[in-house]
Design an enzyme around this catalytic site. Structure first.
Site, PDB file in Angstrom:
ATOM      1  CD  GLU A   1      -2.792  -1.167   2.476  1.00  0.00           C
ATOM      2  OE1 GLU A   1      -3.183  -0.047   2.877  1.00  0.00           O
ATOM      3  OE2 GLU A   1      -3.146  -2.234   3.000  1.00  0.00           O
ATOM      4  N   GLY A   2       2.139   1.141  -0.233  1.00  0.00           N
ATOM      5  CA  GLY A   2       3.003   2.313  -0.218  1.00  0.00           C
ATOM      6  C   GLY A   2       4.314   2.033  -0.919  1.00  0.00           C
TER       7      GLY A   2
END
Length: 330
Positions: free
Chosen positions: A151-152
């Site tokens: 997610e990053g």
């Protein structure tokens, strides 16, 4: 009996056996993320509930690009202090038939991959320390697989990591790969990796994503079901898709929570017909403890016996037709 007829009978036996083993109405179940709050309870108590078929240890959240790997288990273990106390609990869960996977990533990093070779280095590290049975940070464990909850950081080289892990499992022992993309398509971080077709499980996050999640204000599942259909059409038939949901309203500040009665009446009756439906993924164990969500839905997740028999019958009929066309003279 002719050799062609013997071959046909052999194919029929293989076909029926295959569907008996691989397709079962009890296959659907719940996957749960564990490790982000001491309120999760122990790993053993989590597995003792009988509610889950997969437990995902969250998260190994620092790795790649030369970083020293660090996990965040939110007090269950200190950051990268040895967590060998989990070894007997992991073994206990596995003895109960529950798969235990290590989840990579999460919302807080830093983590990224800097090159295809870096992906290979990370893959080798994961195998040696968590998947091989050698002594590592969790003790002498043989986890059941690796989950990608990316997610990053960068969106590069996750497909290389998936391919390298797949090469390792083909050469050694089979372990599972899973991915947890956001429900909007394409997922920025994992699209290329998912398109490799190498993930056994795809836990699509239908929460904190208003364009493709359940609208609790209007009790409308339209956007969610449209996204579900898109995801189950995108992935390969052998990639089992789970409906990722928050286990309580507090688990998803941007929405997506589905009250159990709405899930049972407005969502499950439609998604359970999907051939690659696998069940529900919940974020997370802490919220499930507080809201008793899994207890309220678990018996409704399996496909009906009639639906299961119909799907198997249709598949067998198609296989028989193919075999006959191949063996019998025109």
């Amino acid at each position: 009996m002719s050799s062609k007829m013997q071959t046909l009978m052999f194919l029929l036996v293989l076909t029926i056996s295959s569907f008996t083993v691989k397709a079962s109405p009890s296959d659907a179940g719940i996957a749960i993320y564990w490790g982000q709050n001491l309120g999760d309870g122990s790993l053993s108590s989590t597995c003792n509930t009988g509610n889950y078929k997969i437990v995902l240890l969250a998260f190994l959240n620092v790795f790649g690009a030369g970083r020293t790997p660090i996990w965040n288990f939110a007090g269950h273990c200190g950051d990268w202090s040895p967590c060998t106390k989990l070894e007997p609990e992991i073994n206990y869960c596995q003895q109960k038939g529950i798969k235990v996977l290590l989840s990579l990533g999460g919302a807080i990093g830093p983590y990224s991959l800097s090159s295809p070779n870096d992906a290979k280095v990370v893959g080798d590290y994961l195998y040696t320390n968590f998947l091989s049975g050698q002594f590592g940070p969790l003790g002498s464990v043989t986890l059941d697989g690796i989950d990608f909850d990316i997610e990053g950081g960068s969106n590069l080289y996750w497909d290389d990591l998936a391919r390298h892990l797949n090469n390792i499992r083909q050469q050694n022992r089979y372990f599972y790969l899973s991915a947890a993309p956001q429900c909007f398509m394409p997922d920025y971080y994992l699209d290329k990796a998912i398109k490799t077709g190498l993930f056994d499980y795809v836990f699509v996050q239908f929460y904190n994503n208003p364009p493709c999640q359940y609208n609790i204000a209007t009790s409308d599942a339209t956007l969610l079901l449209q996204s579900w259909n898109a995801w189950t059409s995108l992935v390969l038939p052998n990639n089992t898709v789970f409906l990722g949901l928050p286990a309580s309203p507090n688990a998803a500040p941007s929405g997506g929570y589905i009250p159990p009665v709405d899930l049972l009446t407005k969502v499950l009756p439609f998604i359970k017909h999907t051939p690659n439906y696998g069940g529900v993924m919940l974020w997370d164990r802490f919220n499930d403890v507080g809201n008793n969500y899994s207890n309220q839905i678990k018996v409704y997740l399996i496909k009906s016996a009639l639906q299961f028999v119909t799907q198997v019958s249709e598949a067998i009929a198609a296989s028989v037709s193919t075999a006959l066309n191949a063996l019998l003279p025109n």
